[in-house]
Scaffold this motif. Sequence first.
Motif, PDB file in Angstrom:
ATOM      1  N   TYR A 119       0.841  -1.204   0.000  1.00 27.01           N
ATOM      2  CA  TYR A 119       0.000   0.000   0.000  1.00 27.01           C
ATOM      3  C   TYR A 119       0.872   1.249   0.000  1.00 27.01           C
ATOM      4  O   TYR A 119       2.066   1.228   0.306  1.00 27.01           O
ATOM      5  N   GLN A 120       0.245   2.364  -0.386  1.00 28.74           N
ATOM      6  CA  GLN A 120       0.765   3.703  -0.128  1.00 28.74           C
ATOM      7  C   GLN A 120      -0.370   4.543   0.441  1.00 28.74           C
ATOM      8  O   GLN A 120      -1.477   4.554  -0.109  1.00 28.74           O
ATOM      9  N   LEU A 121      -0.089   5.232   1.547  1.00 31.35           N
ATOM     10  CA  LEU A 121      -1.035   6.224   2.063  1.00 31.35           C
ATOM     11  C   LEU A 121      -0.792   7.518   1.298  1.00 31.35           C
ATOM     12  O   LEU A 121       0.301   8.091   1.369  1.00 31.35           O
ATOM     13  N   ALA A 122      -1.805   7.975   0.567  1.00 31.57           N
ATOM     14  CA  ALA A 122      -1.612   9.086  -0.360  1.00 31.57           C
ATOM     15  C   ALA A 122      -2.565  10.248  -0.121  1.00 31.57           C
ATOM     16  O   ALA A 122      -2.677  11.128  -0.980  1.00 31.57           O
ATOM     17  N   TYR A 123      -3.245  10.289   1.028  1.00 31.18           N
ATOM     18  CA  TYR A 123      -4.146  11.414   1.284  1.00 31.18           C
ATOM     19  C   TYR A 123      -3.353  12.721   1.297  1.00 31.18           C
ATOM     20  O   TYR A 123      -2.423  12.893   2.100  1.00 31.18           O
ATOM     21  N   PRO A 124      -3.685  13.689   0.427  1.00 30.96           N
ATOM     22  CA  PRO A 124      -2.890  14.921   0.318  1.00 30.96           C
ATOM     23  C   PRO A 124      -3.373  16.001   1.280  1.00 30.96           C
ATOM     24  O   PRO A 124      -4.122  16.902   0.893  1.00 30.96           O
ATOM     25  N   ASP A 125      -2.951  15.944   2.515  1.00 31.26           N
ATOM     26  CA  ASP A 125      -3.369  16.942   3.500  1.00 31.26           C
ATOM     27  C   ASP A 125      -2.933  18.328   3.033  1.00 31.26           C
ATOM     28  O   ASP A 125      -1.735  18.585   2.844  1.00 31.26           O
ATOM     29  N   PRO A 126      -3.876  19.253   2.833  1.00 27.16           N
ATOM     30  CA  PRO A 126      -3.517  20.582   2.324  1.00 27.16           C
ATOM     31  C   PRO A 126      -2.955  21.518   3.387  1.00 27.16           C
ATOM     32  O   PRO A 126      -2.508  22.627   3.059  1.00 27.16           O
ATOM     33  N   THR A 127      -2.971  21.106   4.659  1.00 25.25           N
ATOM     34  CA  THR A 127      -2.442  21.958   5.725  1.00 25.25           C
ATOM     35  C   THR A 127      -0.994  22.339   5.404  1.00 25.25           C
ATOM     36  O   THR A 127      -0.172  21.480   5.075  1.00 25.25           O
ATOM     37  N   VAL A 128      -0.671  23.631   5.511  1.00 22.92           N
ATOM     38  CA  VAL A 128       0.677  24.059   5.167  1.00 22.92           C
ATOM     39  C   VAL A 128       1.571  24.067   6.396  1.00 22.92           C
ATOM     40  O   VAL A 128       1.119  24.286   7.533  1.00 22.92           O
ATOM     41  N   VAL A 129       2.837  23.799   6.169  1.00 26.44           N
ATOM     42  CA  VAL A 129       3.837  23.897   7.227  1.00 26.44           C
ATOM     43  C   VAL A 129       3.933  25.365   7.641  1.00 26.44           C
ATOM     44  O   VAL A 129       4.067  26.246   6.785  1.00 26.44           O
ATOM     45  N   PRO A 130       3.839  25.686   8.940  1.00 26.24           N
ATOM     46  CA  PRO A 130       3.870  27.092   9.372  1.00 26.24           C
ATOM     47  C   PRO A 130       5.089  27.834   8.831  1.00 26.24           C
ATOM     48  O   PRO A 130       6.206  27.315   8.829  1.00 26.24           O
ATOM     49  N   GLY A 131       4.834  29.044   8.370  1.00 28.43           N
ATOM     50  CA  GLY A 131       5.906  29.864   7.836  1.00 28.43           C
ATOM     51  C   GLY A 131       6.267  29.540   6.405  1.00 28.43           C
ATOM     52  O   GLY A 131       7.240  30.085   5.866  1.00 28.43           O
ATOM     53  N   THR A 132       5.490  28.660   5.755  1.00 30.65           N
ATOM     54  CA  THR A 132       5.755  28.277   4.368  1.00 30.65           C
ATOM     55  C   THR A 132       4.419  28.182   3.637  1.00 30.65           C
ATOM     56  O   THR A 132       3.349  28.344   4.224  1.00 30.65           O
ATOM     57  N   ASP A 133       4.494  27.891   2.341  1.00 29.06           N
ATOM     58  CA  ASP A 133       3.287  27.566   1.581  1.00 29.06           C
ATOM     59  C   ASP A 133       3.308  26.111   1.152  1.00 29.06           C
ATOM     60  O   ASP A 133       2.629  25.724   0.197  1.00 29.06           O
ATOM     61  N   PHE A 134       4.071  25.283   1.867  1.00 28.76           N
ATOM     62  CA  PHE A 134       4.269  23.879   1.504  1.00 28.76           C
ATOM     63  C   PHE A 134       3.227  23.001   2.204  1.00 28.76           C
ATOM     64  O   PHE A 134       3.136  22.989   3.435  1.00 28.76           O
ATOM     65  N   PRO A 135       2.413  22.249   1.450  1.00 27.58           N
ATOM     66  CA  PRO A 135       1.400  21.391   2.079  1.00 27.58           C
ATOM     67  C   PRO A 135       2.030  20.141   2.677  1.00 27.58           C
ATOM     68  O   PRO A 135       3.002  19.595   2.163  1.00 27.58           O
ATOM     69  N   LEU A 136       1.432  19.666   3.772  1.00 29.66           N
ATOM     70  CA  LEU A 136       1.953  18.485   4.459  1.00 29.66           C
ATOM     71  C   LEU A 136       1.917  17.234   3.606  1.00 29.66           C
ATOM     72  O   LEU A 136       2.821  16.395   3.663  1.00 29.66           O
ATOM     73  N   GLY A 137       0.870  17.047   2.829  1.00 34.49           N
ATOM     74  CA  GLY A 137       0.721  15.793   2.101  1.00 34.49           C
ATOM     75  C   GLY A 137       0.448  14.645   3.067  1.00 34.49           C
ATOM     76  O   GLY A 137      -0.389  14.751   3.968  1.00 34.49           O
ATOM     77  N   SER A 138       1.169  13.538   2.902  1.00 34.75           N
ATOM     78  CA  SER A 138       1.031  12.377   3.789  1.00 34.75           C
ATOM     79  C   SER A 138       2.396  12.055   4.396  1.00 34.75           C
ATOM     80  O   SER A 138       3.109  11.161   3.931  1.00 34.75           O
ATOM     81  N   PRO A 139       2.787  12.780   5.439  1.00 36.23           N
ATOM     82  CA  PRO A 139       4.113  12.564   6.027  1.00 36.23           C
ATOM     83  C   PRO A 139       4.149  11.358   6.957  1.00 36.23           C
ATOM     84  O   PRO A 139       3.114  10.781   7.315  1.00 36.23           O
ATOM     85  N   HIS A 140       5.340  10.991   7.336  1.00 34.28           N
ATOM     86  CA  HIS A 140       5.567   9.946   8.326  1.00 34.28           C
ATOM     87  C   HIS A 140       4.702  10.214   9.563  1.00 34.28           C
ATOM     88  O   HIS A 140       4.548  11.352   9.998  1.00 34.28           O
ATOM     89  N   ALA A 141       4.121   9.142  10.103  1.00 38.94           N
ATOM     90  CA  ALA A 141       3.279   9.161  11.309  1.00 38.94           C
ATOM     91  C   ALA A 141       1.864   9.651  11.065  1.00 38.94           C
ATOM     92  O   ALA A 141       1.020   9.525  11.958  1.00 38.94           O
ATOM     93  N   SER A 142       1.575  10.180   9.886  1.00 41.03           N
ATOM     94  CA  SER A 142       0.213  10.661   9.643  1.00 41.03           C
ATOM     95  C   SER A 142      -0.788   9.517   9.524  1.00 41.03           C
ATOM     96  O   SER A 142      -2.002   9.733   9.611  1.00 41.03           O
ATOM     97  N   ASP A 143      -0.298   8.296   9.342  1.00 40.92           N
ATOM     98  CA  ASP A 143      -1.195   7.144   9.240  1.00 40.92           C
ATOM     99  C   ASP A 143      -1.757   6.706  10.591  1.00 40.92           C
ATOM    100  O   ASP A 143      -2.772   6.005  10.644  1.00 40.92           O
ATOM    101  N   ILE A 144      -1.111   7.098  11.697  1.00 36.11           N
ATOM    102  CA  ILE A 144      -1.486   6.546  13.006  1.00 36.11           C
ATOM    103  C   ILE A 144      -2.952   6.826  13.344  1.00 36.11           C
ATOM    104  O   ILE A 144      -3.715   5.893  13.604  1.00 36.11           O
ATOM    105  N   PRO A 145      -3.417   8.072  13.358  1.00 44.43           N
ATOM    106  CA  PRO A 145      -4.822   8.285  13.721  1.00 44.43           C
ATOM    107  C   PRO A 145      -5.785   7.736  12.689  1.00 44.43           C
ATOM    108  O   PRO A 145      -6.928   7.396  13.023  1.00 44.43           O
ATOM    109  N   LEU A 146      -5.346   7.616  11.437  1.00 46.39           N
ATOM    110  CA  LEU A 146      -6.230   7.115  10.387  1.00 46.39           C
ATOM    111  C   LEU A 146      -6.538   5.639  10.589  1.00 46.39           C
ATOM    112  O   LEU A 146      -7.697   5.225  10.588  1.00 46.39           O
ATOM    113  N   LYS A 147      -5.520   4.834  10.796  1.00 42.57           N
ATOM    114  CA  LYS A 147      -5.753   3.385  10.893  1.00 42.57           C
ATOM    115  C   LYS A 147      -6.375   3.012  12.234  1.00 42.57           C
ATOM    116  O   LYS A 147      -6.971   1.933  12.361  1.00 42.57           O
TER     117      LYS A 147
END
Length: 528
Positions: A425-453
């Motif tokens: 599998y790949q977890l590919a949910y593209p979280d649009p939340t931006v990293v503070p101080g940037t315009d870079f979206p989080l995407g699906s970073p490490h550990a983001s799967d924990i609350p989902l599963k």
Amino acid sequence: MPRRTLIAGSLAVAASSLVAAPAQARPGRWKEEAATRYGRVRGRRQDGIVKFLGVPYATPPVGKLRFRAPQPLPPWRGVRDAVDFPNPAFQVAGGEMGPSGNGRMPAPSEDCLYLNIWTPAVDGRRRPVMFYNHGGGYMIGSGSATGQDGTRLARLYDVVVVESNHRLGLLGYLYLGDGHAANQGMQDILAALRWTAENIGYFGGDPDNIMVWGESGGGAKTAAVYTMPAAAKLFHKASIESAAPLRFPTRDGAVARADRTLHLLGLTRRDVRKLHDIPAARLLEVQVSEAANGVAPWGDPDPLPGFGAFVDGRIIPRHPFADGAAPWSAGKPLMVGTTRDETVFFSLFGPKDVFSLDLAGLRSRLSSTYQGAELDRIIEVFRRSRPGATPAQLYFVITTSPIRRDAIAIAEAKVAQRRAPVYMYQLAYPDPTVVPGTDFPLGSPHASDIPLKFANTPSTEPAGERATARHMSALWAGFARDGRPDAPGVPRWPAYTRRDRATMWIDATCRIVEDPDQSERLYWERRA
């Protein structure tokens, strides 16, 4: 908000602060009892399930038992309360631990060999058991963290969730040579798994249907369990998530780390007995001073490794997947995969310039790993594979890619056994939340799967995130139930093969992708 908290602290904090704490239970009639082979325990009915928190599974490893293998649990008379979360293993305290935390769990302690059980009912039924190994790189973490709370998983899918605390870091993996215990932390997990196999029937679980799973450092621990002969009869399927350990450190590496540790403590091999008298805080101080990161859950280990699972020749007799999958686990179905944007997580806590790299900055960042024509080639391959990616996005794609490469190697090793299926599998949910101080979206970073599963995404989160959580938690529970990751509203998930390389793309709308990012995979094959 769950995924937004990933930008607020370390892995332990991120993984433990993803959902609100469950409500406090009422006393009296809300308590329930269960038997074990060692004595009765009293849990509490709460949030629609029954929780047994802080159930002991071995004798506390304190005093002369420090650094020894876990010792059998003595029986007790009467009924033992199991209504509060237990001590985490001794570590640098995370945000939910101790007097400076949020009150969810006590301070870290050497007295830590306890587990938590979330069950729909104590009724003699035989439900699937999901035995979770917490993450934290062998150094931090707990089986009580909020993000991986088993309440919703148990209630929604009629499964029993078990999570253990076990020794970490120096106290869990210092190897003092012949005549001394090895991989004490992994032996703790083995003891917790054995306790589960022997006792979970009293808690509404099926001892003949146990899934072992874990993320990051917990995924590496799961790979170790998959490789331990003594564990083979105690579980029936596994899931290795955001971890791809093909090799563990060797016995020689563990000895070298122990020698270095003794030196930092002002001791020699002749002074080993003095280790029992050194305050745990001093041991932690030495650990943090030089080996704070532990063994990474992917990549080749360093000659002087951090603390973590290693090939000792007996408890762990071989590398997990470098030479194929362990034959004693050949018949056990396996899931393996990653998040789409693993390495974004590890840049959240440092300088933010990495999120706005230009091409020169990309080359500079990668030059410590790739040089000359090789650097030119990897950038060229990945730019063609991701034509719309910015240099910053390419940096995270390229640094995530070796993790994905080795996860594929694990799947291929399992396929080669021609016994039980493996699911990629790949977890590919593209979280649009931006990293503070940037315009870079989080995407699906490490550990983001924990609350989902764990189905721990609140109703206040975006619809796409909630749908992803429904899919992922249902797929994992389905795999726990019968070894096939099926779920309502999700396409049938075929087993992975080298021919079609079917991969579940986990998002608000799941789909099967055959051989995703093929050119990137072929780049690594040709480079090998």
